[in-house]
Design a protein around this motif. Structure first.
Motif, mmCIF file in Angstrom:
data_model
loop_
_atom_site.group_PDB
_atom_site.id
_atom_site.type_symbol
_atom_site.label_atom_id
_atom_site.label_comp_id
_atom_site.label_asym_id
_atom_site.label_seq_id
_atom_site.Cartn_x
_atom_site.Cartn_y
_atom_site.Cartn_z
ATOM 1 N N GLY A 198 0.830 -1.207 0.000
ATOM 2 C CA GLY A 198 0.000 0.000 0.000
ATOM 3 C C GLY A 198 0.857 1.247 0.000
ATOM 4 O O GLY A 198 0.667 2.168 -0.797
ATOM 5 N N ARG A 201 2.998 1.652 -3.184
ATOM 6 C CA ARG A 201 2.199 2.173 -4.276
ATOM 7 C C ARG A 201 1.969 3.667 -4.126
ATOM 8 O O ARG A 201 2.121 4.433 -5.074
ATOM 9 C CB ARG A 201 0.865 1.449 -4.310
ATOM 10 C CG ARG A 201 -0.036 1.922 -5.411
ATOM 11 C CD ARG A 201 -1.433 1.318 -5.242
ATOM 12 N NE ARG A 201 -2.403 2.069 -6.009
ATOM 13 C CZ ARG A 201 -2.642 1.844 -7.288
ATOM 14 N NH1 ARG A 201 -1.998 0.891 -7.907
ATOM 15 N NH2 ARG A 201 -3.507 2.582 -7.939
ATOM 16 N N GLU A 202 1.595 4.100 -2.899
ATOM 17 C CA GLU A 202 1.368 5.531 -2.675
ATOM 18 C C GLU A 202 2.641 6.318 -2.959
ATOM 19 O O GLU A 202 2.586 7.399 -3.540
ATOM 20 C CB GLU A 202 0.928 5.788 -1.230
ATOM 21 C CG GLU A 202 -0.547 5.542 -0.960
ATOM 22 C CD GLU A 202 -1.454 6.255 -1.953
ATOM 23 O OE1 GLU A 202 -1.042 7.284 -2.540
ATOM 24 O OE2 GLU A 202 -2.579 5.760 -2.149
ATOM 25 N N ALA A 203 3.770 5.774 -2.537
ATOM 26 C CA ALA A 203 5.040 6.460 -2.769
ATOM 27 C C ALA A 203 5.291 6.592 -4.274
ATOM 28 O O ALA A 203 5.697 7.649 -4.760
ATOM 29 C CB ALA A 203 6.183 5.700 -2.097
ATOM 30 N N THR A 206 3.010 9.189 -5.699
ATOM 31 C CA THR A 206 3.477 10.517 -5.303
ATOM 32 C C THR A 206 4.618 10.970 -6.214
ATOM 33 O O THR A 206 4.613 12.092 -6.724
ATOM 34 C CB THR A 206 3.967 10.479 -3.842
ATOM 35 O OG1 THR A 206 2.889 10.034 -3.015
ATOM 36 C CG2 THR A 206 4.431 11.842 -3.379
ATOM 37 N N LEU A 207 5.573 10.077 -6.447
ATOM 38 C CA LEU A 207 6.716 10.424 -7.297
ATOM 39 C C LEU A 207 6.251 10.747 -8.713
ATOM 40 O O LEU A 207 6.733 11.689 -9.337
ATOM 41 C CB LEU A 207 7.726 9.277 -7.303
ATOM 42 C CG LEU A 207 8.498 9.117 -5.992
ATOM 43 C CD1 LEU A 207 9.183 7.771 -5.903
ATOM 44 C CD2 LEU A 207 9.524 10.247 -5.851
ATOM 45 N N SER A 209 3.343 11.921 -9.582
ATOM 46 C CA SER A 209 2.658 13.224 -9.612
ATOM 47 C C SER A 209 3.656 14.363 -9.441
ATOM 48 O O SER A 209 3.356 15.506 -9.755
ATOM 49 C CB SER A 209 1.577 13.282 -8.542
ATOM 50 O OG SER A 209 2.173 13.376 -7.276
ATOM 51 N N THR A 222 5.884 -5.914 -5.855
ATOM 52 C CA THR A 222 5.865 -5.464 -7.245
ATOM 53 C C THR A 222 4.981 -4.238 -7.412
ATOM 54 O O THR A 222 4.664 -3.834 -8.520
ATOM 55 C CB THR A 222 5.345 -6.588 -8.155
ATOM 56 O OG1 THR A 222 4.083 -7.036 -7.627
ATOM 57 C CG2 THR A 222 6.291 -7.761 -8.198
ATOM 58 N N ALA A 223 4.579 -3.626 -6.282
ATOM 59 C CA ALA A 223 3.607 -2.530 -6.328
ATOM 60 C C ALA A 223 4.083 -1.350 -7.171
ATOM 61 O O ALA A 223 3.288 -0.724 -7.867
ATOM 62 C CB ALA A 223 3.278 -2.063 -4.904
ATOM 63 N N GLN A 226 3.789 -2.143 -10.855
ATOM 64 C CA GLN A 226 2.359 -2.136 -11.201
ATOM 65 C C GLN A 226 1.816 -0.712 -11.307
ATOM 66 O O GLN A 226 1.050 -0.398 -12.207
ATOM 67 C CB GLN A 226 1.565 -2.908 -10.137
ATOM 68 C CG GLN A 226 1.560 -4.406 -10.373
ATOM 69 C CD GLN A 226 0.855 -5.139 -9.240
ATOM 70 O OE1 GLN A 226 1.470 -5.489 -8.252
ATOM 71 N NE2 GLN A 226 -0.422 -5.374 -9.373
ATOM 72 N N GLU A 230 0.249 1.231 -14.640
ATOM 73 C CA GLU A 230 -1.072 1.856 -14.605
ATOM 74 C C GLU A 230 -1.007 3.311 -15.063
ATOM 75 O O GLU A 230 -1.900 3.793 -15.742
ATOM 76 C CB GLU A 230 -1.547 1.795 -13.165
ATOM 77 C CG GLU A 230 -3.029 1.630 -12.989
ATOM 78 C CD GLU A 230 -3.341 1.578 -11.504
ATOM 79 O OE1 GLU A 230 -2.782 0.685 -10.821
ATOM 80 O OE2 GLU A 230 -4.105 2.430 -11.034
ATOM 81 N N TYR A 245 4.309 -8.018 -14.411
ATOM 82 C CA TYR A 245 3.501 -7.050 -13.655
ATOM 83 C C TYR A 245 3.444 -5.701 -14.357
ATOM 84 O O TYR A 245 2.611 -4.868 -14.029
ATOM 85 C CB TYR A 245 4.060 -6.870 -12.246
ATOM 86 C CG TYR A 245 4.056 -8.146 -11.466
ATOM 87 C CD1 TYR A 245 2.879 -8.596 -10.866
ATOM 88 C CD2 TYR A 245 5.200 -8.919 -11.347
ATOM 89 C CE1 TYR A 245 2.866 -9.777 -10.164
ATOM 90 C CE2 TYR A 245 5.187 -10.108 -10.642
ATOM 91 C CZ TYR A 245 4.011 -10.534 -10.055
ATOM 92 O OH TYR A 245 3.994 -11.706 -9.366
#
Lengths: 362, 310
Positions: A198, A201-203, A206-207, A209, A222-223, A226, A230, A245
């Protein structure tokens, strides 16, 4: 799972023994144990070690018999598992995580006839050695690709903990990128966890954006790949080839290969010629490789990367060749000098080109 | 701060807050009926693994969501049986449920480790998604984000505008009186526990199917506990649950943004990572200073078993 495998193995072994009775009694299969820190899964740190174990099995056939225990926490449990392996007649025990080091040391003293090896540690003794790979060599090549292909010149790095191994990777990636693109800057987000998809993925989001169009990570899921897939940006896998992935996103990956090392070590132990050592292998030793390059990488970049890879293999190029200047402008390595392993192992700074600040222990 | 940065921060905040809202609103209804279920973490984990498995096999995230809801509800039935029928201690049973759920989900999820699911596309709401600054962040989101808002309004309406909600609150305040005027206290509490479990399962499904489309042991990562704290933090008021969840999400996202921005702030990232928890504690302390606010709002029979006189 491992029990079924064992059953199949013993069934196969029985069949062989039945066919060749003389051989069966001449040589009993040596037992080899593996201690894994996480579930094997189908990508990541432990997965690569298990691939190595399979390669070892394949290479030495019925001369050996391997067994593994996965998901062993780096605490008292680890010592119990390591001791159990040693006590139950295993000839070699591979403990594949840094946190096992002190337990290995303790158990090794009590079982002088068993050979122990631990990954990524630094201690060694009469009957135990350590081994690690020069992951930073792959990171440097990833950085070269990133520096060549980035449009925004912002490269994102999701990292777990500020320890030397991780800093080597970030710095090598940065040096690689800067070598082909002086404008490139690397932004780092720490998750303070090896495994928290989680947060990883947020990190990554953030990068992205914040303008990063190239991502890589030194965490275990593998977040990040992935997330890159996306959002339509590029990424570099780590540990394993993570192309499935992120088939479009992954440009390549720095992958680990322990099979040849495991095979050689076990062969040496069986032959009685094993000596304790600290092994730190790179491209040259086949312990580090690049996953197949994504067709999106332009030909001139591919050529450059394969040239560098050739030099790494030949030993004629080292990613940490001076001048290495840290963030504060202090020269850490003089022009033309090559960083020695001891200094590398103590790395505790960011090089120039990393835009983020290093969390300080103050 | 430039506009697109603001938008992406807001977007990420909303996503991070959503599972907390869903789970906390479920727990709120739970607690309003007088039942304290500390097992949220375990119910979320069960919901997450069930939703992942069903989505993986069926290819449909919606079937997965349904499975998550059912799994959460199923585990909560077990809890309900313990604390309502057998009148076991609610705190102890809840803690046991949390540990049981996390462990069982790891066991069930073993074959699903490291399988990736395709990302579920967001649903863009026409026209209002074009509002500058906030449109992209609020109205180009996952379906479950909109659902969490609908859930908020439903819970508010149910608790404060419907007769059934009034009865539920009465059961939480004074089960004896509610029983005396003919309301089936146990049945109502069972329904509340079921709802709480279903919402926790839904929150878990959001994590494993929408937020990070993968299953890994321990992926709930404390969000169940945070949701529990949120309900107290919100002094049992739905609007404050909502605000609190976004505040928590916002602080978490902000610390990532600060790290990534390369701002020369001399804070260790470990400290920044702990900020959301600090924020929760600070607000809890601030609220607790006013003991009356908590006492007035906390359901009086919360955590106390009730056995109707025959």
């Amino acid at each position: 799972m491992s029990q079924r495998r064992q059953f199949l193995q013993s069934a196969a072994a029985l069949a062989v023994y039945a066919a060749l009775p003389s051989l069966a009694f001449a040589q009993e299969a040596a037992k080899i144990g593996f201690v894994y820190v996480s579930p094997i899964g189908d990508a990541g740190w432990t997965f690569q070690h298990d691939e190595g174990r399979k390669e070892l099995e394949k290479a030495l056939g019925n001369k050996i018999q391997t067994k593994y225990v996965e998901n062993v926490a780096e605490g008292a449990d680890a010592e119990r598992v390591i001791r159990e392996f040693a006590a139950s007649g295993h000839k070699v025990v591979f403990a594949t995580s840094f946190g096992y080091m002190n337990y290995v040391e303790r158990v090794a003293r009590q079982f002088p006839n068993v050979t122990f090896l631990h990954a990524t540690g630094y201690k060694s003794g009469k009957n135990f050695g350590n081994y690690n790979a020069r992951f930073y060599e792959g990171r440097y090549l990833n950085g070269v690709i990133a520096g060549k292909m980035t449009k925004s010149s912002v490269l994102g790095y999701v990292a777990a903990f500020p320890i030397p191994e991780v800093l080597q990777g970030i710095n090598a990636f940065t040096l690689g990128a800067k070598s082909v693109n002086p404008k490139a800057e690397v932004r780092v987000i720490w998750t303070n966890a090896w495994y928290d998809p989680g947060k990883e993925r947020e990190a990554a989001m953030t990068l992205i954006s914040q303008g990063a169009d190239m991502l890589t990570q030194h965490t275990d899921s593998t977040a990040v790949v992935q997330a890159a897939e996306e959002k339509g940006v590029y990424a570099f896998g780590y540990h394993s080839d993570m192309a499935k992935y992120g088939p479009k996103a992954q440009l390549t990956a720095t992958t680990h290969h322990w099979g040849a090392f495991y095979t050689k070590t076990v062969q040496d132990v069986l032959a009685g010629s094993w000596k304790p050592a600290s092994i730190w292998g790179g491209f040259k030793d086949g312990m580090i490789r690049l996953a197949p390059l994504n067709p999106a990488i332009p030909t001139d970049v591919k050529v450059l990367v394969s040239e560098l890879e050739g030099k790494l293999k030949a030993g004629s190029f080292h990613p940490f060749t001076g001048p290495v200047v840290d963030q504060s402008g202090k020269e850490r390595l003089a022009q033309g000098a090559v960083m020695d392993d001891l200094t590398l192992g103590k790395m505790d700074y960011f090089v120039q080109g990393v835009a983020s600040r290093l969390p300080t222990a103050r | 701060m430039d506009a697109s940065l603001f938008t992406s921060m807001l977007f990420a905040t909303v996503v991070a807050g959503t599972p907390l809202i869903i789970v906390a609103l479920g727990l709120l209804v739970n607690e309003k009926a007088g039942v304290l279920n500390l097992g949220a973490e375990g119910m979320m984990a069960m919901g997450a693994v069930a939703a992942f498995a069903v989505t993986h096999h069926s290819g449909s995230p919606w079937l997965g969501v349904l499975a998550g809801i059912l799994a959460g509800a199923a585990v909560s039935v077990l809890f309900g049986f313990l604390v309502l029928t057998l009148q076991a201690n609610q705190v102890a049973s809840g803690l046991a449920l949390a540990i049981f759920g996390v462990g069982l989900s790891a066991f069930i999820g073993k074959p699903y480790e490291s399988i990736a699911l395709p990302a579920v596309p967001a649903i863009r709401i026409p026209f209002i998604a074009d509002i500058p600054l906030i449109g992209e962040a609020l109205y180009n989101q996952q379906a479950l984000v909109y659902l969490s808002w609908a859930l908020f309004w439903s819970v508010v309406w149910f608790l404060y505008r419907s007769r059934a909600g009034l009865v539920l609150r009465a059961v939480g305040e004074s089960p004896a009186s509610a029983h005396a005027i003919g309301h089936p206290v146990l049945r109502i509490r069972y329904l509340a526990v079921l709802f709480g479990g279903a919402m926790a399962g839904l929150g878990g499904a959001f994590l494993s199917v929408f937020y990070t489309p993968m299953w890994v042991e321990g992926m709930v990562a404390g969000r169940g506990w945070i949701a529990l704290a949120l309900v107290v933090f919100a002094t049992w008021r739905p609007l404050r649950v909502m605000v609190g969840a976004y505040l928590f999400g916002g602080v978490m996202i902000t610390q990532l943004f600060i790290q990534g921005s390369g701002l020369q702030i001399d804070f260790p990232s470990q400290f920044l990572s702990s900020l959301p928890y600090w924020a929760t504690i600070v607000v809890l302390v601030a609220i607790s200073r006013n003991a009356n606010a908590i006492r007035l709002n906390s359901p009086i029979s919360l955590g106390k078993p009730y056995r109707p006189d025959a």
